[in-house]
Design a protein around this motif. Structure first.
Motif, PDB file in Angstrom:
ATOM      1  N   ASN A 159       0.835  -1.193   0.000  1.00  0.00           N
ATOM      2  CA  ASN A 159       0.000   0.000   0.000  1.00  0.00           C
ATOM      3  C   ASN A 159       0.870   1.244   0.000  1.00  0.00           C
ATOM      4  O   ASN A 159       1.864   1.334   0.726  1.00  0.00           O
ATOM      5  CB  ASN A 159      -0.906  -0.029   1.243  1.00  0.00           C
ATOM      6  CG  ASN A 159      -1.975   1.028   1.192  1.00  0.00           C
ATOM      7  OD1 ASN A 159      -1.694   2.191   0.942  1.00  0.00           O
ATOM      8  ND2 ASN A 159      -3.211   0.621   1.453  1.00  0.00           N
ATOM      9  N   ILE A 160       0.500   2.239  -0.805  1.00  0.00           N
ATOM     10  CA  ILE A 160       1.279   3.462  -0.911  1.00  0.00           C
ATOM     11  C   ILE A 160       1.387   4.169   0.435  1.00  0.00           C
ATOM     12  O   ILE A 160       2.383   4.833   0.724  1.00  0.00           O
ATOM     13  CB  ILE A 160       0.646   4.409  -1.974  1.00  0.00           C
ATOM     14  CG1 ILE A 160       1.560   5.626  -2.201  1.00  0.00           C
ATOM     15  CG2 ILE A 160      -0.747   4.843  -1.542  1.00  0.00           C
ATOM     16  CD1 ILE A 160       2.893   5.272  -2.799  1.00  0.00           C
ATOM     17  N   GLU A 161       0.369   4.030   1.307  1.00  0.00           N
ATOM     18  CA  GLU A 161       0.422   4.662   2.621  1.00  0.00           C
ATOM     19  C   GLU A 161       1.543   4.089   3.471  1.00  0.00           C
ATOM     20  O   GLU A 161       2.183   4.807   4.242  1.00  0.00           O
ATOM     21  CB  GLU A 161      -0.922   4.505   3.337  1.00  0.00           C
ATOM     22  CG  GLU A 161      -2.065   5.294   2.710  1.00  0.00           C
ATOM     23  CD  GLU A 161      -3.361   5.090   3.456  1.00  0.00           C
ATOM     24  OE1 GLU A 161      -3.472   4.067   4.180  1.00  0.00           O
ATOM     25  OE2 GLU A 161      -4.260   5.947   3.336  1.00  0.00           O
ATOM     26  N   VAL A 162       1.785   2.790   3.328  1.00  0.00           N
ATOM     27  CA  VAL A 162       2.872   2.154   4.074  1.00  0.00           C
ATOM     28  C   VAL A 162       4.217   2.690   3.604  1.00  0.00           C
ATOM     29  O   VAL A 162       5.098   3.012   4.412  1.00  0.00           O
ATOM     30  CB  VAL A 162       2.816   0.622   3.915  1.00  0.00           C
ATOM     31  CG1 VAL A 162       4.022  -0.027   4.597  1.00  0.00           C
ATOM     32  CG2 VAL A 162       1.520   0.072   4.495  1.00  0.00           C
ATOM     33  N   ILE A 163       4.380   2.805   2.295  1.00  0.00           N
ATOM     34  CA  ILE A 163       5.638   3.312   1.743  1.00  0.00           C
ATOM     35  C   ILE A 163       5.866   4.750   2.188  1.00  0.00           C
ATOM     36  O   ILE A 163       6.984   5.124   2.582  1.00  0.00           O
ATOM     37  CB  ILE A 163       5.622   3.211   0.204  1.00  0.00           C
ATOM     38  CG1 ILE A 163       5.515   1.736  -0.213  1.00  0.00           C
ATOM     39  CG2 ILE A 163       6.888   3.832  -0.378  1.00  0.00           C
ATOM     40  CD1 ILE A 163       5.328   1.534  -1.699  1.00  0.00           C
ATOM     41  N   ILE A 164       4.831   5.570   2.150  1.00  0.00           N
ATOM     42  CA  ILE A 164       4.950   6.959   2.607  1.00  0.00           C
ATOM     43  C   ILE A 164       5.322   6.999   4.079  1.00  0.00           C
ATOM     44  O   ILE A 164       6.165   7.794   4.513  1.00  0.00           O
ATOM     45  CB  ILE A 164       3.644   7.731   2.354  1.00  0.00           C
ATOM     46  CG1 ILE A 164       3.422   7.902   0.844  1.00  0.00           C
ATOM     47  CG2 ILE A 164       3.684   9.093   3.047  1.00  0.00           C
ATOM     48  CD1 ILE A 164       2.094   8.539   0.488  1.00  0.00           C
ATOM     49  N   GLY A 165       4.692   6.126   4.883  1.00  0.00           N
ATOM     50  CA  GLY A 165       5.006   6.058   6.307  1.00  0.00           C
ATOM     51  C   GLY A 165       6.460   5.703   6.548  1.00  0.00           C
ATOM     52  O   GLY A 165       7.127   6.285   7.417  1.00  0.00           O
ATOM     53  N   GLU A 166       6.985   4.759   5.765  1.00  0.00           N
ATOM     54  CA  GLU A 166       8.387   4.365   5.911  1.00  0.00           C
ATOM     55  C   GLU A 166       9.322   5.526   5.546  1.00  0.00           C
ATOM     56  O   GLU A 166      10.337   5.753   6.206  1.00  0.00           O
ATOM     57  CB  GLU A 166       8.667   3.147   5.038  1.00  0.00           C
ATOM     58  CG  GLU A 166       7.941   1.893   5.507  1.00  0.00           C
ATOM     59  CD  GLU A 166       8.016   0.754   4.503  1.00  0.00           C
ATOM     60  OE1 GLU A 166       7.633  -0.370   4.861  1.00  0.00           O
ATOM     61  OE2 GLU A 166       8.451   0.994   3.367  1.00  0.00           O
ATOM     62  N   ILE A 167       8.967   6.253   4.504  1.00  0.00           N
ATOM     63  CA  ILE A 167       9.771   7.412   4.104  1.00  0.00           C
ATOM     64  C   ILE A 167       9.760   8.480   5.198  1.00  0.00           C
ATOM     65  O   ILE A 167      10.788   9.099   5.500  1.00  0.00           O
ATOM     66  CB  ILE A 167       9.258   7.989   2.773  1.00  0.00           C
ATOM     67  CG1 ILE A 167       9.506   6.982   1.639  1.00  0.00           C
ATOM     68  CG2 ILE A 167       9.944   9.322   2.456  1.00  0.00           C
ATOM     69  CD1 ILE A 167       8.896   7.380   0.316  1.00  0.00           C
ATOM     70  N   LEU A 168       8.603   8.690   5.840  1.00  0.00           N
ATOM     71  CA  LEU A 168       8.509   9.668   6.928  1.00  0.00           C
ATOM     72  C   LEU A 168       9.423   9.278   8.092  1.00  0.00           C
ATOM     73  O   LEU A 168      10.036  10.149   8.730  1.00  0.00           O
ATOM     74  CB  LEU A 168       7.065   9.786   7.414  1.00  0.00           C
ATOM     75  CG  LEU A 168       6.077  10.480   6.469  1.00  0.00           C
ATOM     76  CD1 LEU A 168       4.676  10.454   7.059  1.00  0.00           C
ATOM     77  CD2 LEU A 168       6.517  11.907   6.176  1.00  0.00           C
ATOM     78  N   ILE A 169       9.521   7.976   8.367  1.00  0.00           N
ATOM     79  CA  ILE A 169      10.379   7.527   9.466  1.00  0.00           C
ATOM     80  C   ILE A 169      11.848   7.737   9.113  1.00  0.00           C
ATOM     81  O   ILE A 169      12.664   8.117   9.968  1.00  0.00           O
ATOM     82  CB  ILE A 169      10.102   6.056   9.813  1.00  0.00           C
ATOM     83  CG1 ILE A 169       8.667   5.902  10.327  1.00  0.00           C
ATOM     84  CG2 ILE A 169      11.087   5.556  10.872  1.00  0.00           C
ATOM     85  CD1 ILE A 169       8.232   4.474  10.516  1.00  0.00           C
ATOM     86  N   ILE A 170      12.207   7.525   7.852  1.00  0.00           N
ATOM     87  CA  ILE A 170      13.582   7.787   7.423  1.00  0.00           C
ATOM     88  C   ILE A 170      13.896   9.279   7.537  1.00  0.00           C
ATOM     89  O   ILE A 170      14.985   9.670   7.964  1.00  0.00           O
ATOM     90  CB  ILE A 170      13.804   7.288   5.982  1.00  0.00           C
ATOM     91  CG1 ILE A 170      13.719   5.756   5.950  1.00  0.00           C
ATOM     92  CG2 ILE A 170      15.156   7.743   5.455  1.00  0.00           C
ATOM     93  CD1 ILE A 170      13.820   5.167   4.566  1.00  0.00           C
ATOM     94  N   ILE A 171      12.921  10.130   7.179  1.00  0.00           N
ATOM     95  CA  ILE A 171      13.094  11.575   7.364  1.00  0.00           C
ATOM     96  C   ILE A 171      13.306  11.890   8.843  1.00  0.00           C
ATOM     97  O   ILE A 171      14.125  12.741   9.208  1.00  0.00           O
ATOM     98  CB  ILE A 171      11.881  12.343   6.808  1.00  0.00           C
ATOM     99  CG1 ILE A 171      11.813  12.197   5.285  1.00  0.00           C
ATOM    100  CG2 ILE A 171      11.952  13.821   7.185  1.00  0.00           C
ATOM    101  CD1 ILE A 171      10.563  12.783   4.663  1.00  0.00           C
ATOM    102  N   SER A 172      12.581  11.184   9.711  1.00  0.00           N
ATOM    103  CA  SER A 172      12.752  11.362  11.152  1.00  0.00           C
ATOM    104  C   SER A 172      14.166  11.003  11.583  1.00  0.00           C
ATOM    105  O   SER A 172      14.782  11.701  12.400  1.00  0.00           O
ATOM    106  CB  SER A 172      11.747  10.491  11.913  1.00  0.00           C
ATOM    107  OG  SER A 172      10.422  10.837  11.597  1.00  0.00           O
ATOM    108  N   ALA A 173      14.688   9.897  11.041  1.00  0.00           N
ATOM    109  CA  ALA A 173      16.047   9.480  11.376  1.00  0.00           C
ATOM    110  C   ALA A 173      17.066  10.523  10.923  1.00  0.00           C
ATOM    111  O   ALA A 173      18.042  10.806  11.622  1.00  0.00           O
ATOM    112  CB  ALA A 173      16.353   8.125  10.732  1.00  0.00           C
TER     113      ALA A 173
END
Length: 310
Positions: A159-173
């Motif tokens: 799901n695209i929402e999952v991919i976006i969520g993962e990208i947001l966490i990488i931005i957090s890192a």
């Protein structure tokens, strides 16, 4: 003098078992906190929970600062603490909590703890640190791990929402990594407990604003479970564990202290699988292993270099 030094060394050797007990305890608490952060979304919005969590954590730390009689930081540090609070607390935990609505807690913990990789890259640019061959190998391993976790989902039609969520966490890192560099450049001579307390205070103010804008009027369920989640993550995972962490950092060498944080995503993955029934896919396991290997390589080479200069 020699006897005093011998006494100090003997005290440290005698306390090694206790120190490692503390390391395992706080990393287990941090790993378990990921499970509670995910579960809290059944009771309130992600920003609301972060407000309660870090509001509780900031008040607890400020109480400790008051008991320790550290007082207010000098005025010249206020601007820097606001910036660090925004990067390390506001940005990181608003994005992470929002992403947890779509991403498994175990996978989220692994992605966020890619932070040392980003810190190493930023240190080359802003701190003038040299990348050895082993550190480059570690960074490559870590980046491949991130691509493995993200790429696996993409190839499986996630799901695209999952991919976006993962990208947001990488931005957090990345934001966490920037905060580390900024801290080294501007606030490193301030007492660590004091800087942690006030950056968290300023950071939670940003989370409060995000909560008012994004989740004002949304229902909040207060019951035994939700209050437990807030108190555990606020008092134990945020305030107490960071206080204990400073004690550990003053007792053991930096290599041991840094590598010990790798237990956090491992505990996060295991506990999320056991308590939240999250699936440990081949992609997550492979990517997580590559990230952890990368972090170990980059941190060990970095600390060895620092030790040589000493």
């Amino acid at each position: 003098m020699d006897r005093d030094e011998q006494t100090k060394r003997s005290d440290i050797s005698l306390n090694k078992g206790s120190v490692w007990g503390l390391i395992i305890a706080i990393t287990l608490i941090w790993g378990y906190a990921w499970v509670l952060m995910k579960a809290s979304l059944d009771h309130m919005g992600p920003f609301t929970f972060s407000s309660f969590r870090f509001g509780t954590g900031a008040l607890t730390l400020l109480l400790i600062v008051w008991i320790a009689r550290l007082g207010l930081p000098p005025k010249r540090y206020i601007k820097h603490l606001i910036i660090i609070g925004f990067l390390q607390t506001t940005v990181v935990f608003t994005l992470v909590m929002f992403a947890l609505m779509f991403v498994d807690a175990g996978k989220s913990s692994v992605l966020l703890y890619s932070m040392p990789l980003w810190s190493s890259l930023l240190a080359v640019k802003f701190l003038g640190e040299h990348l050895s061959r082993w550190k480059i190998a570690g960074l490559i391993s870590g980046m491949l791990g991130l691509l493995t976790i993200l790429g696996w989902d993409i190839w499986l039609g996630q799901n695209i929402e999952v991919i976006i969520g993962e990208i947001l966490i990488i931005i957090s890192a990345i934001s966490w990594g920037i905060a580390n560099i900024y801290y080294r450049l501007n606030v490193s001579d301030l007492p660590k407990l004091q800087s942690s307390a006030f950056q968290m205070l300023f950071g939670v103010l940003g989370i409060f604003i995000a909560t008012l804008v994004m989740e004002s009027g949304q229902p909040i369920i207060f019951n035994t479970e939700s209050i437990y989640y807030i108190l555990f993550t606020g008092v134990l995972a945020s305030a107490l564990c960071f206080t204990v962490w400073y004690v550990i950092m003053s007792t053991v060498d930096m290599v041991t202290a840094t590598i010990s944080t790798l237990l956090v995503p491992m505990f996060g993955l295991i506990l999320s699988s056991l308590l939240l029934n999250e699936e440990l896919t081949i992609g997550v396991i492979t990517g997580s292993t590559l990230i952890l290997v990368g972090i170990v390589l980059s941190q060990i080479t970095y600390d060895k270099k620092r030790t040589e200069h000493r």
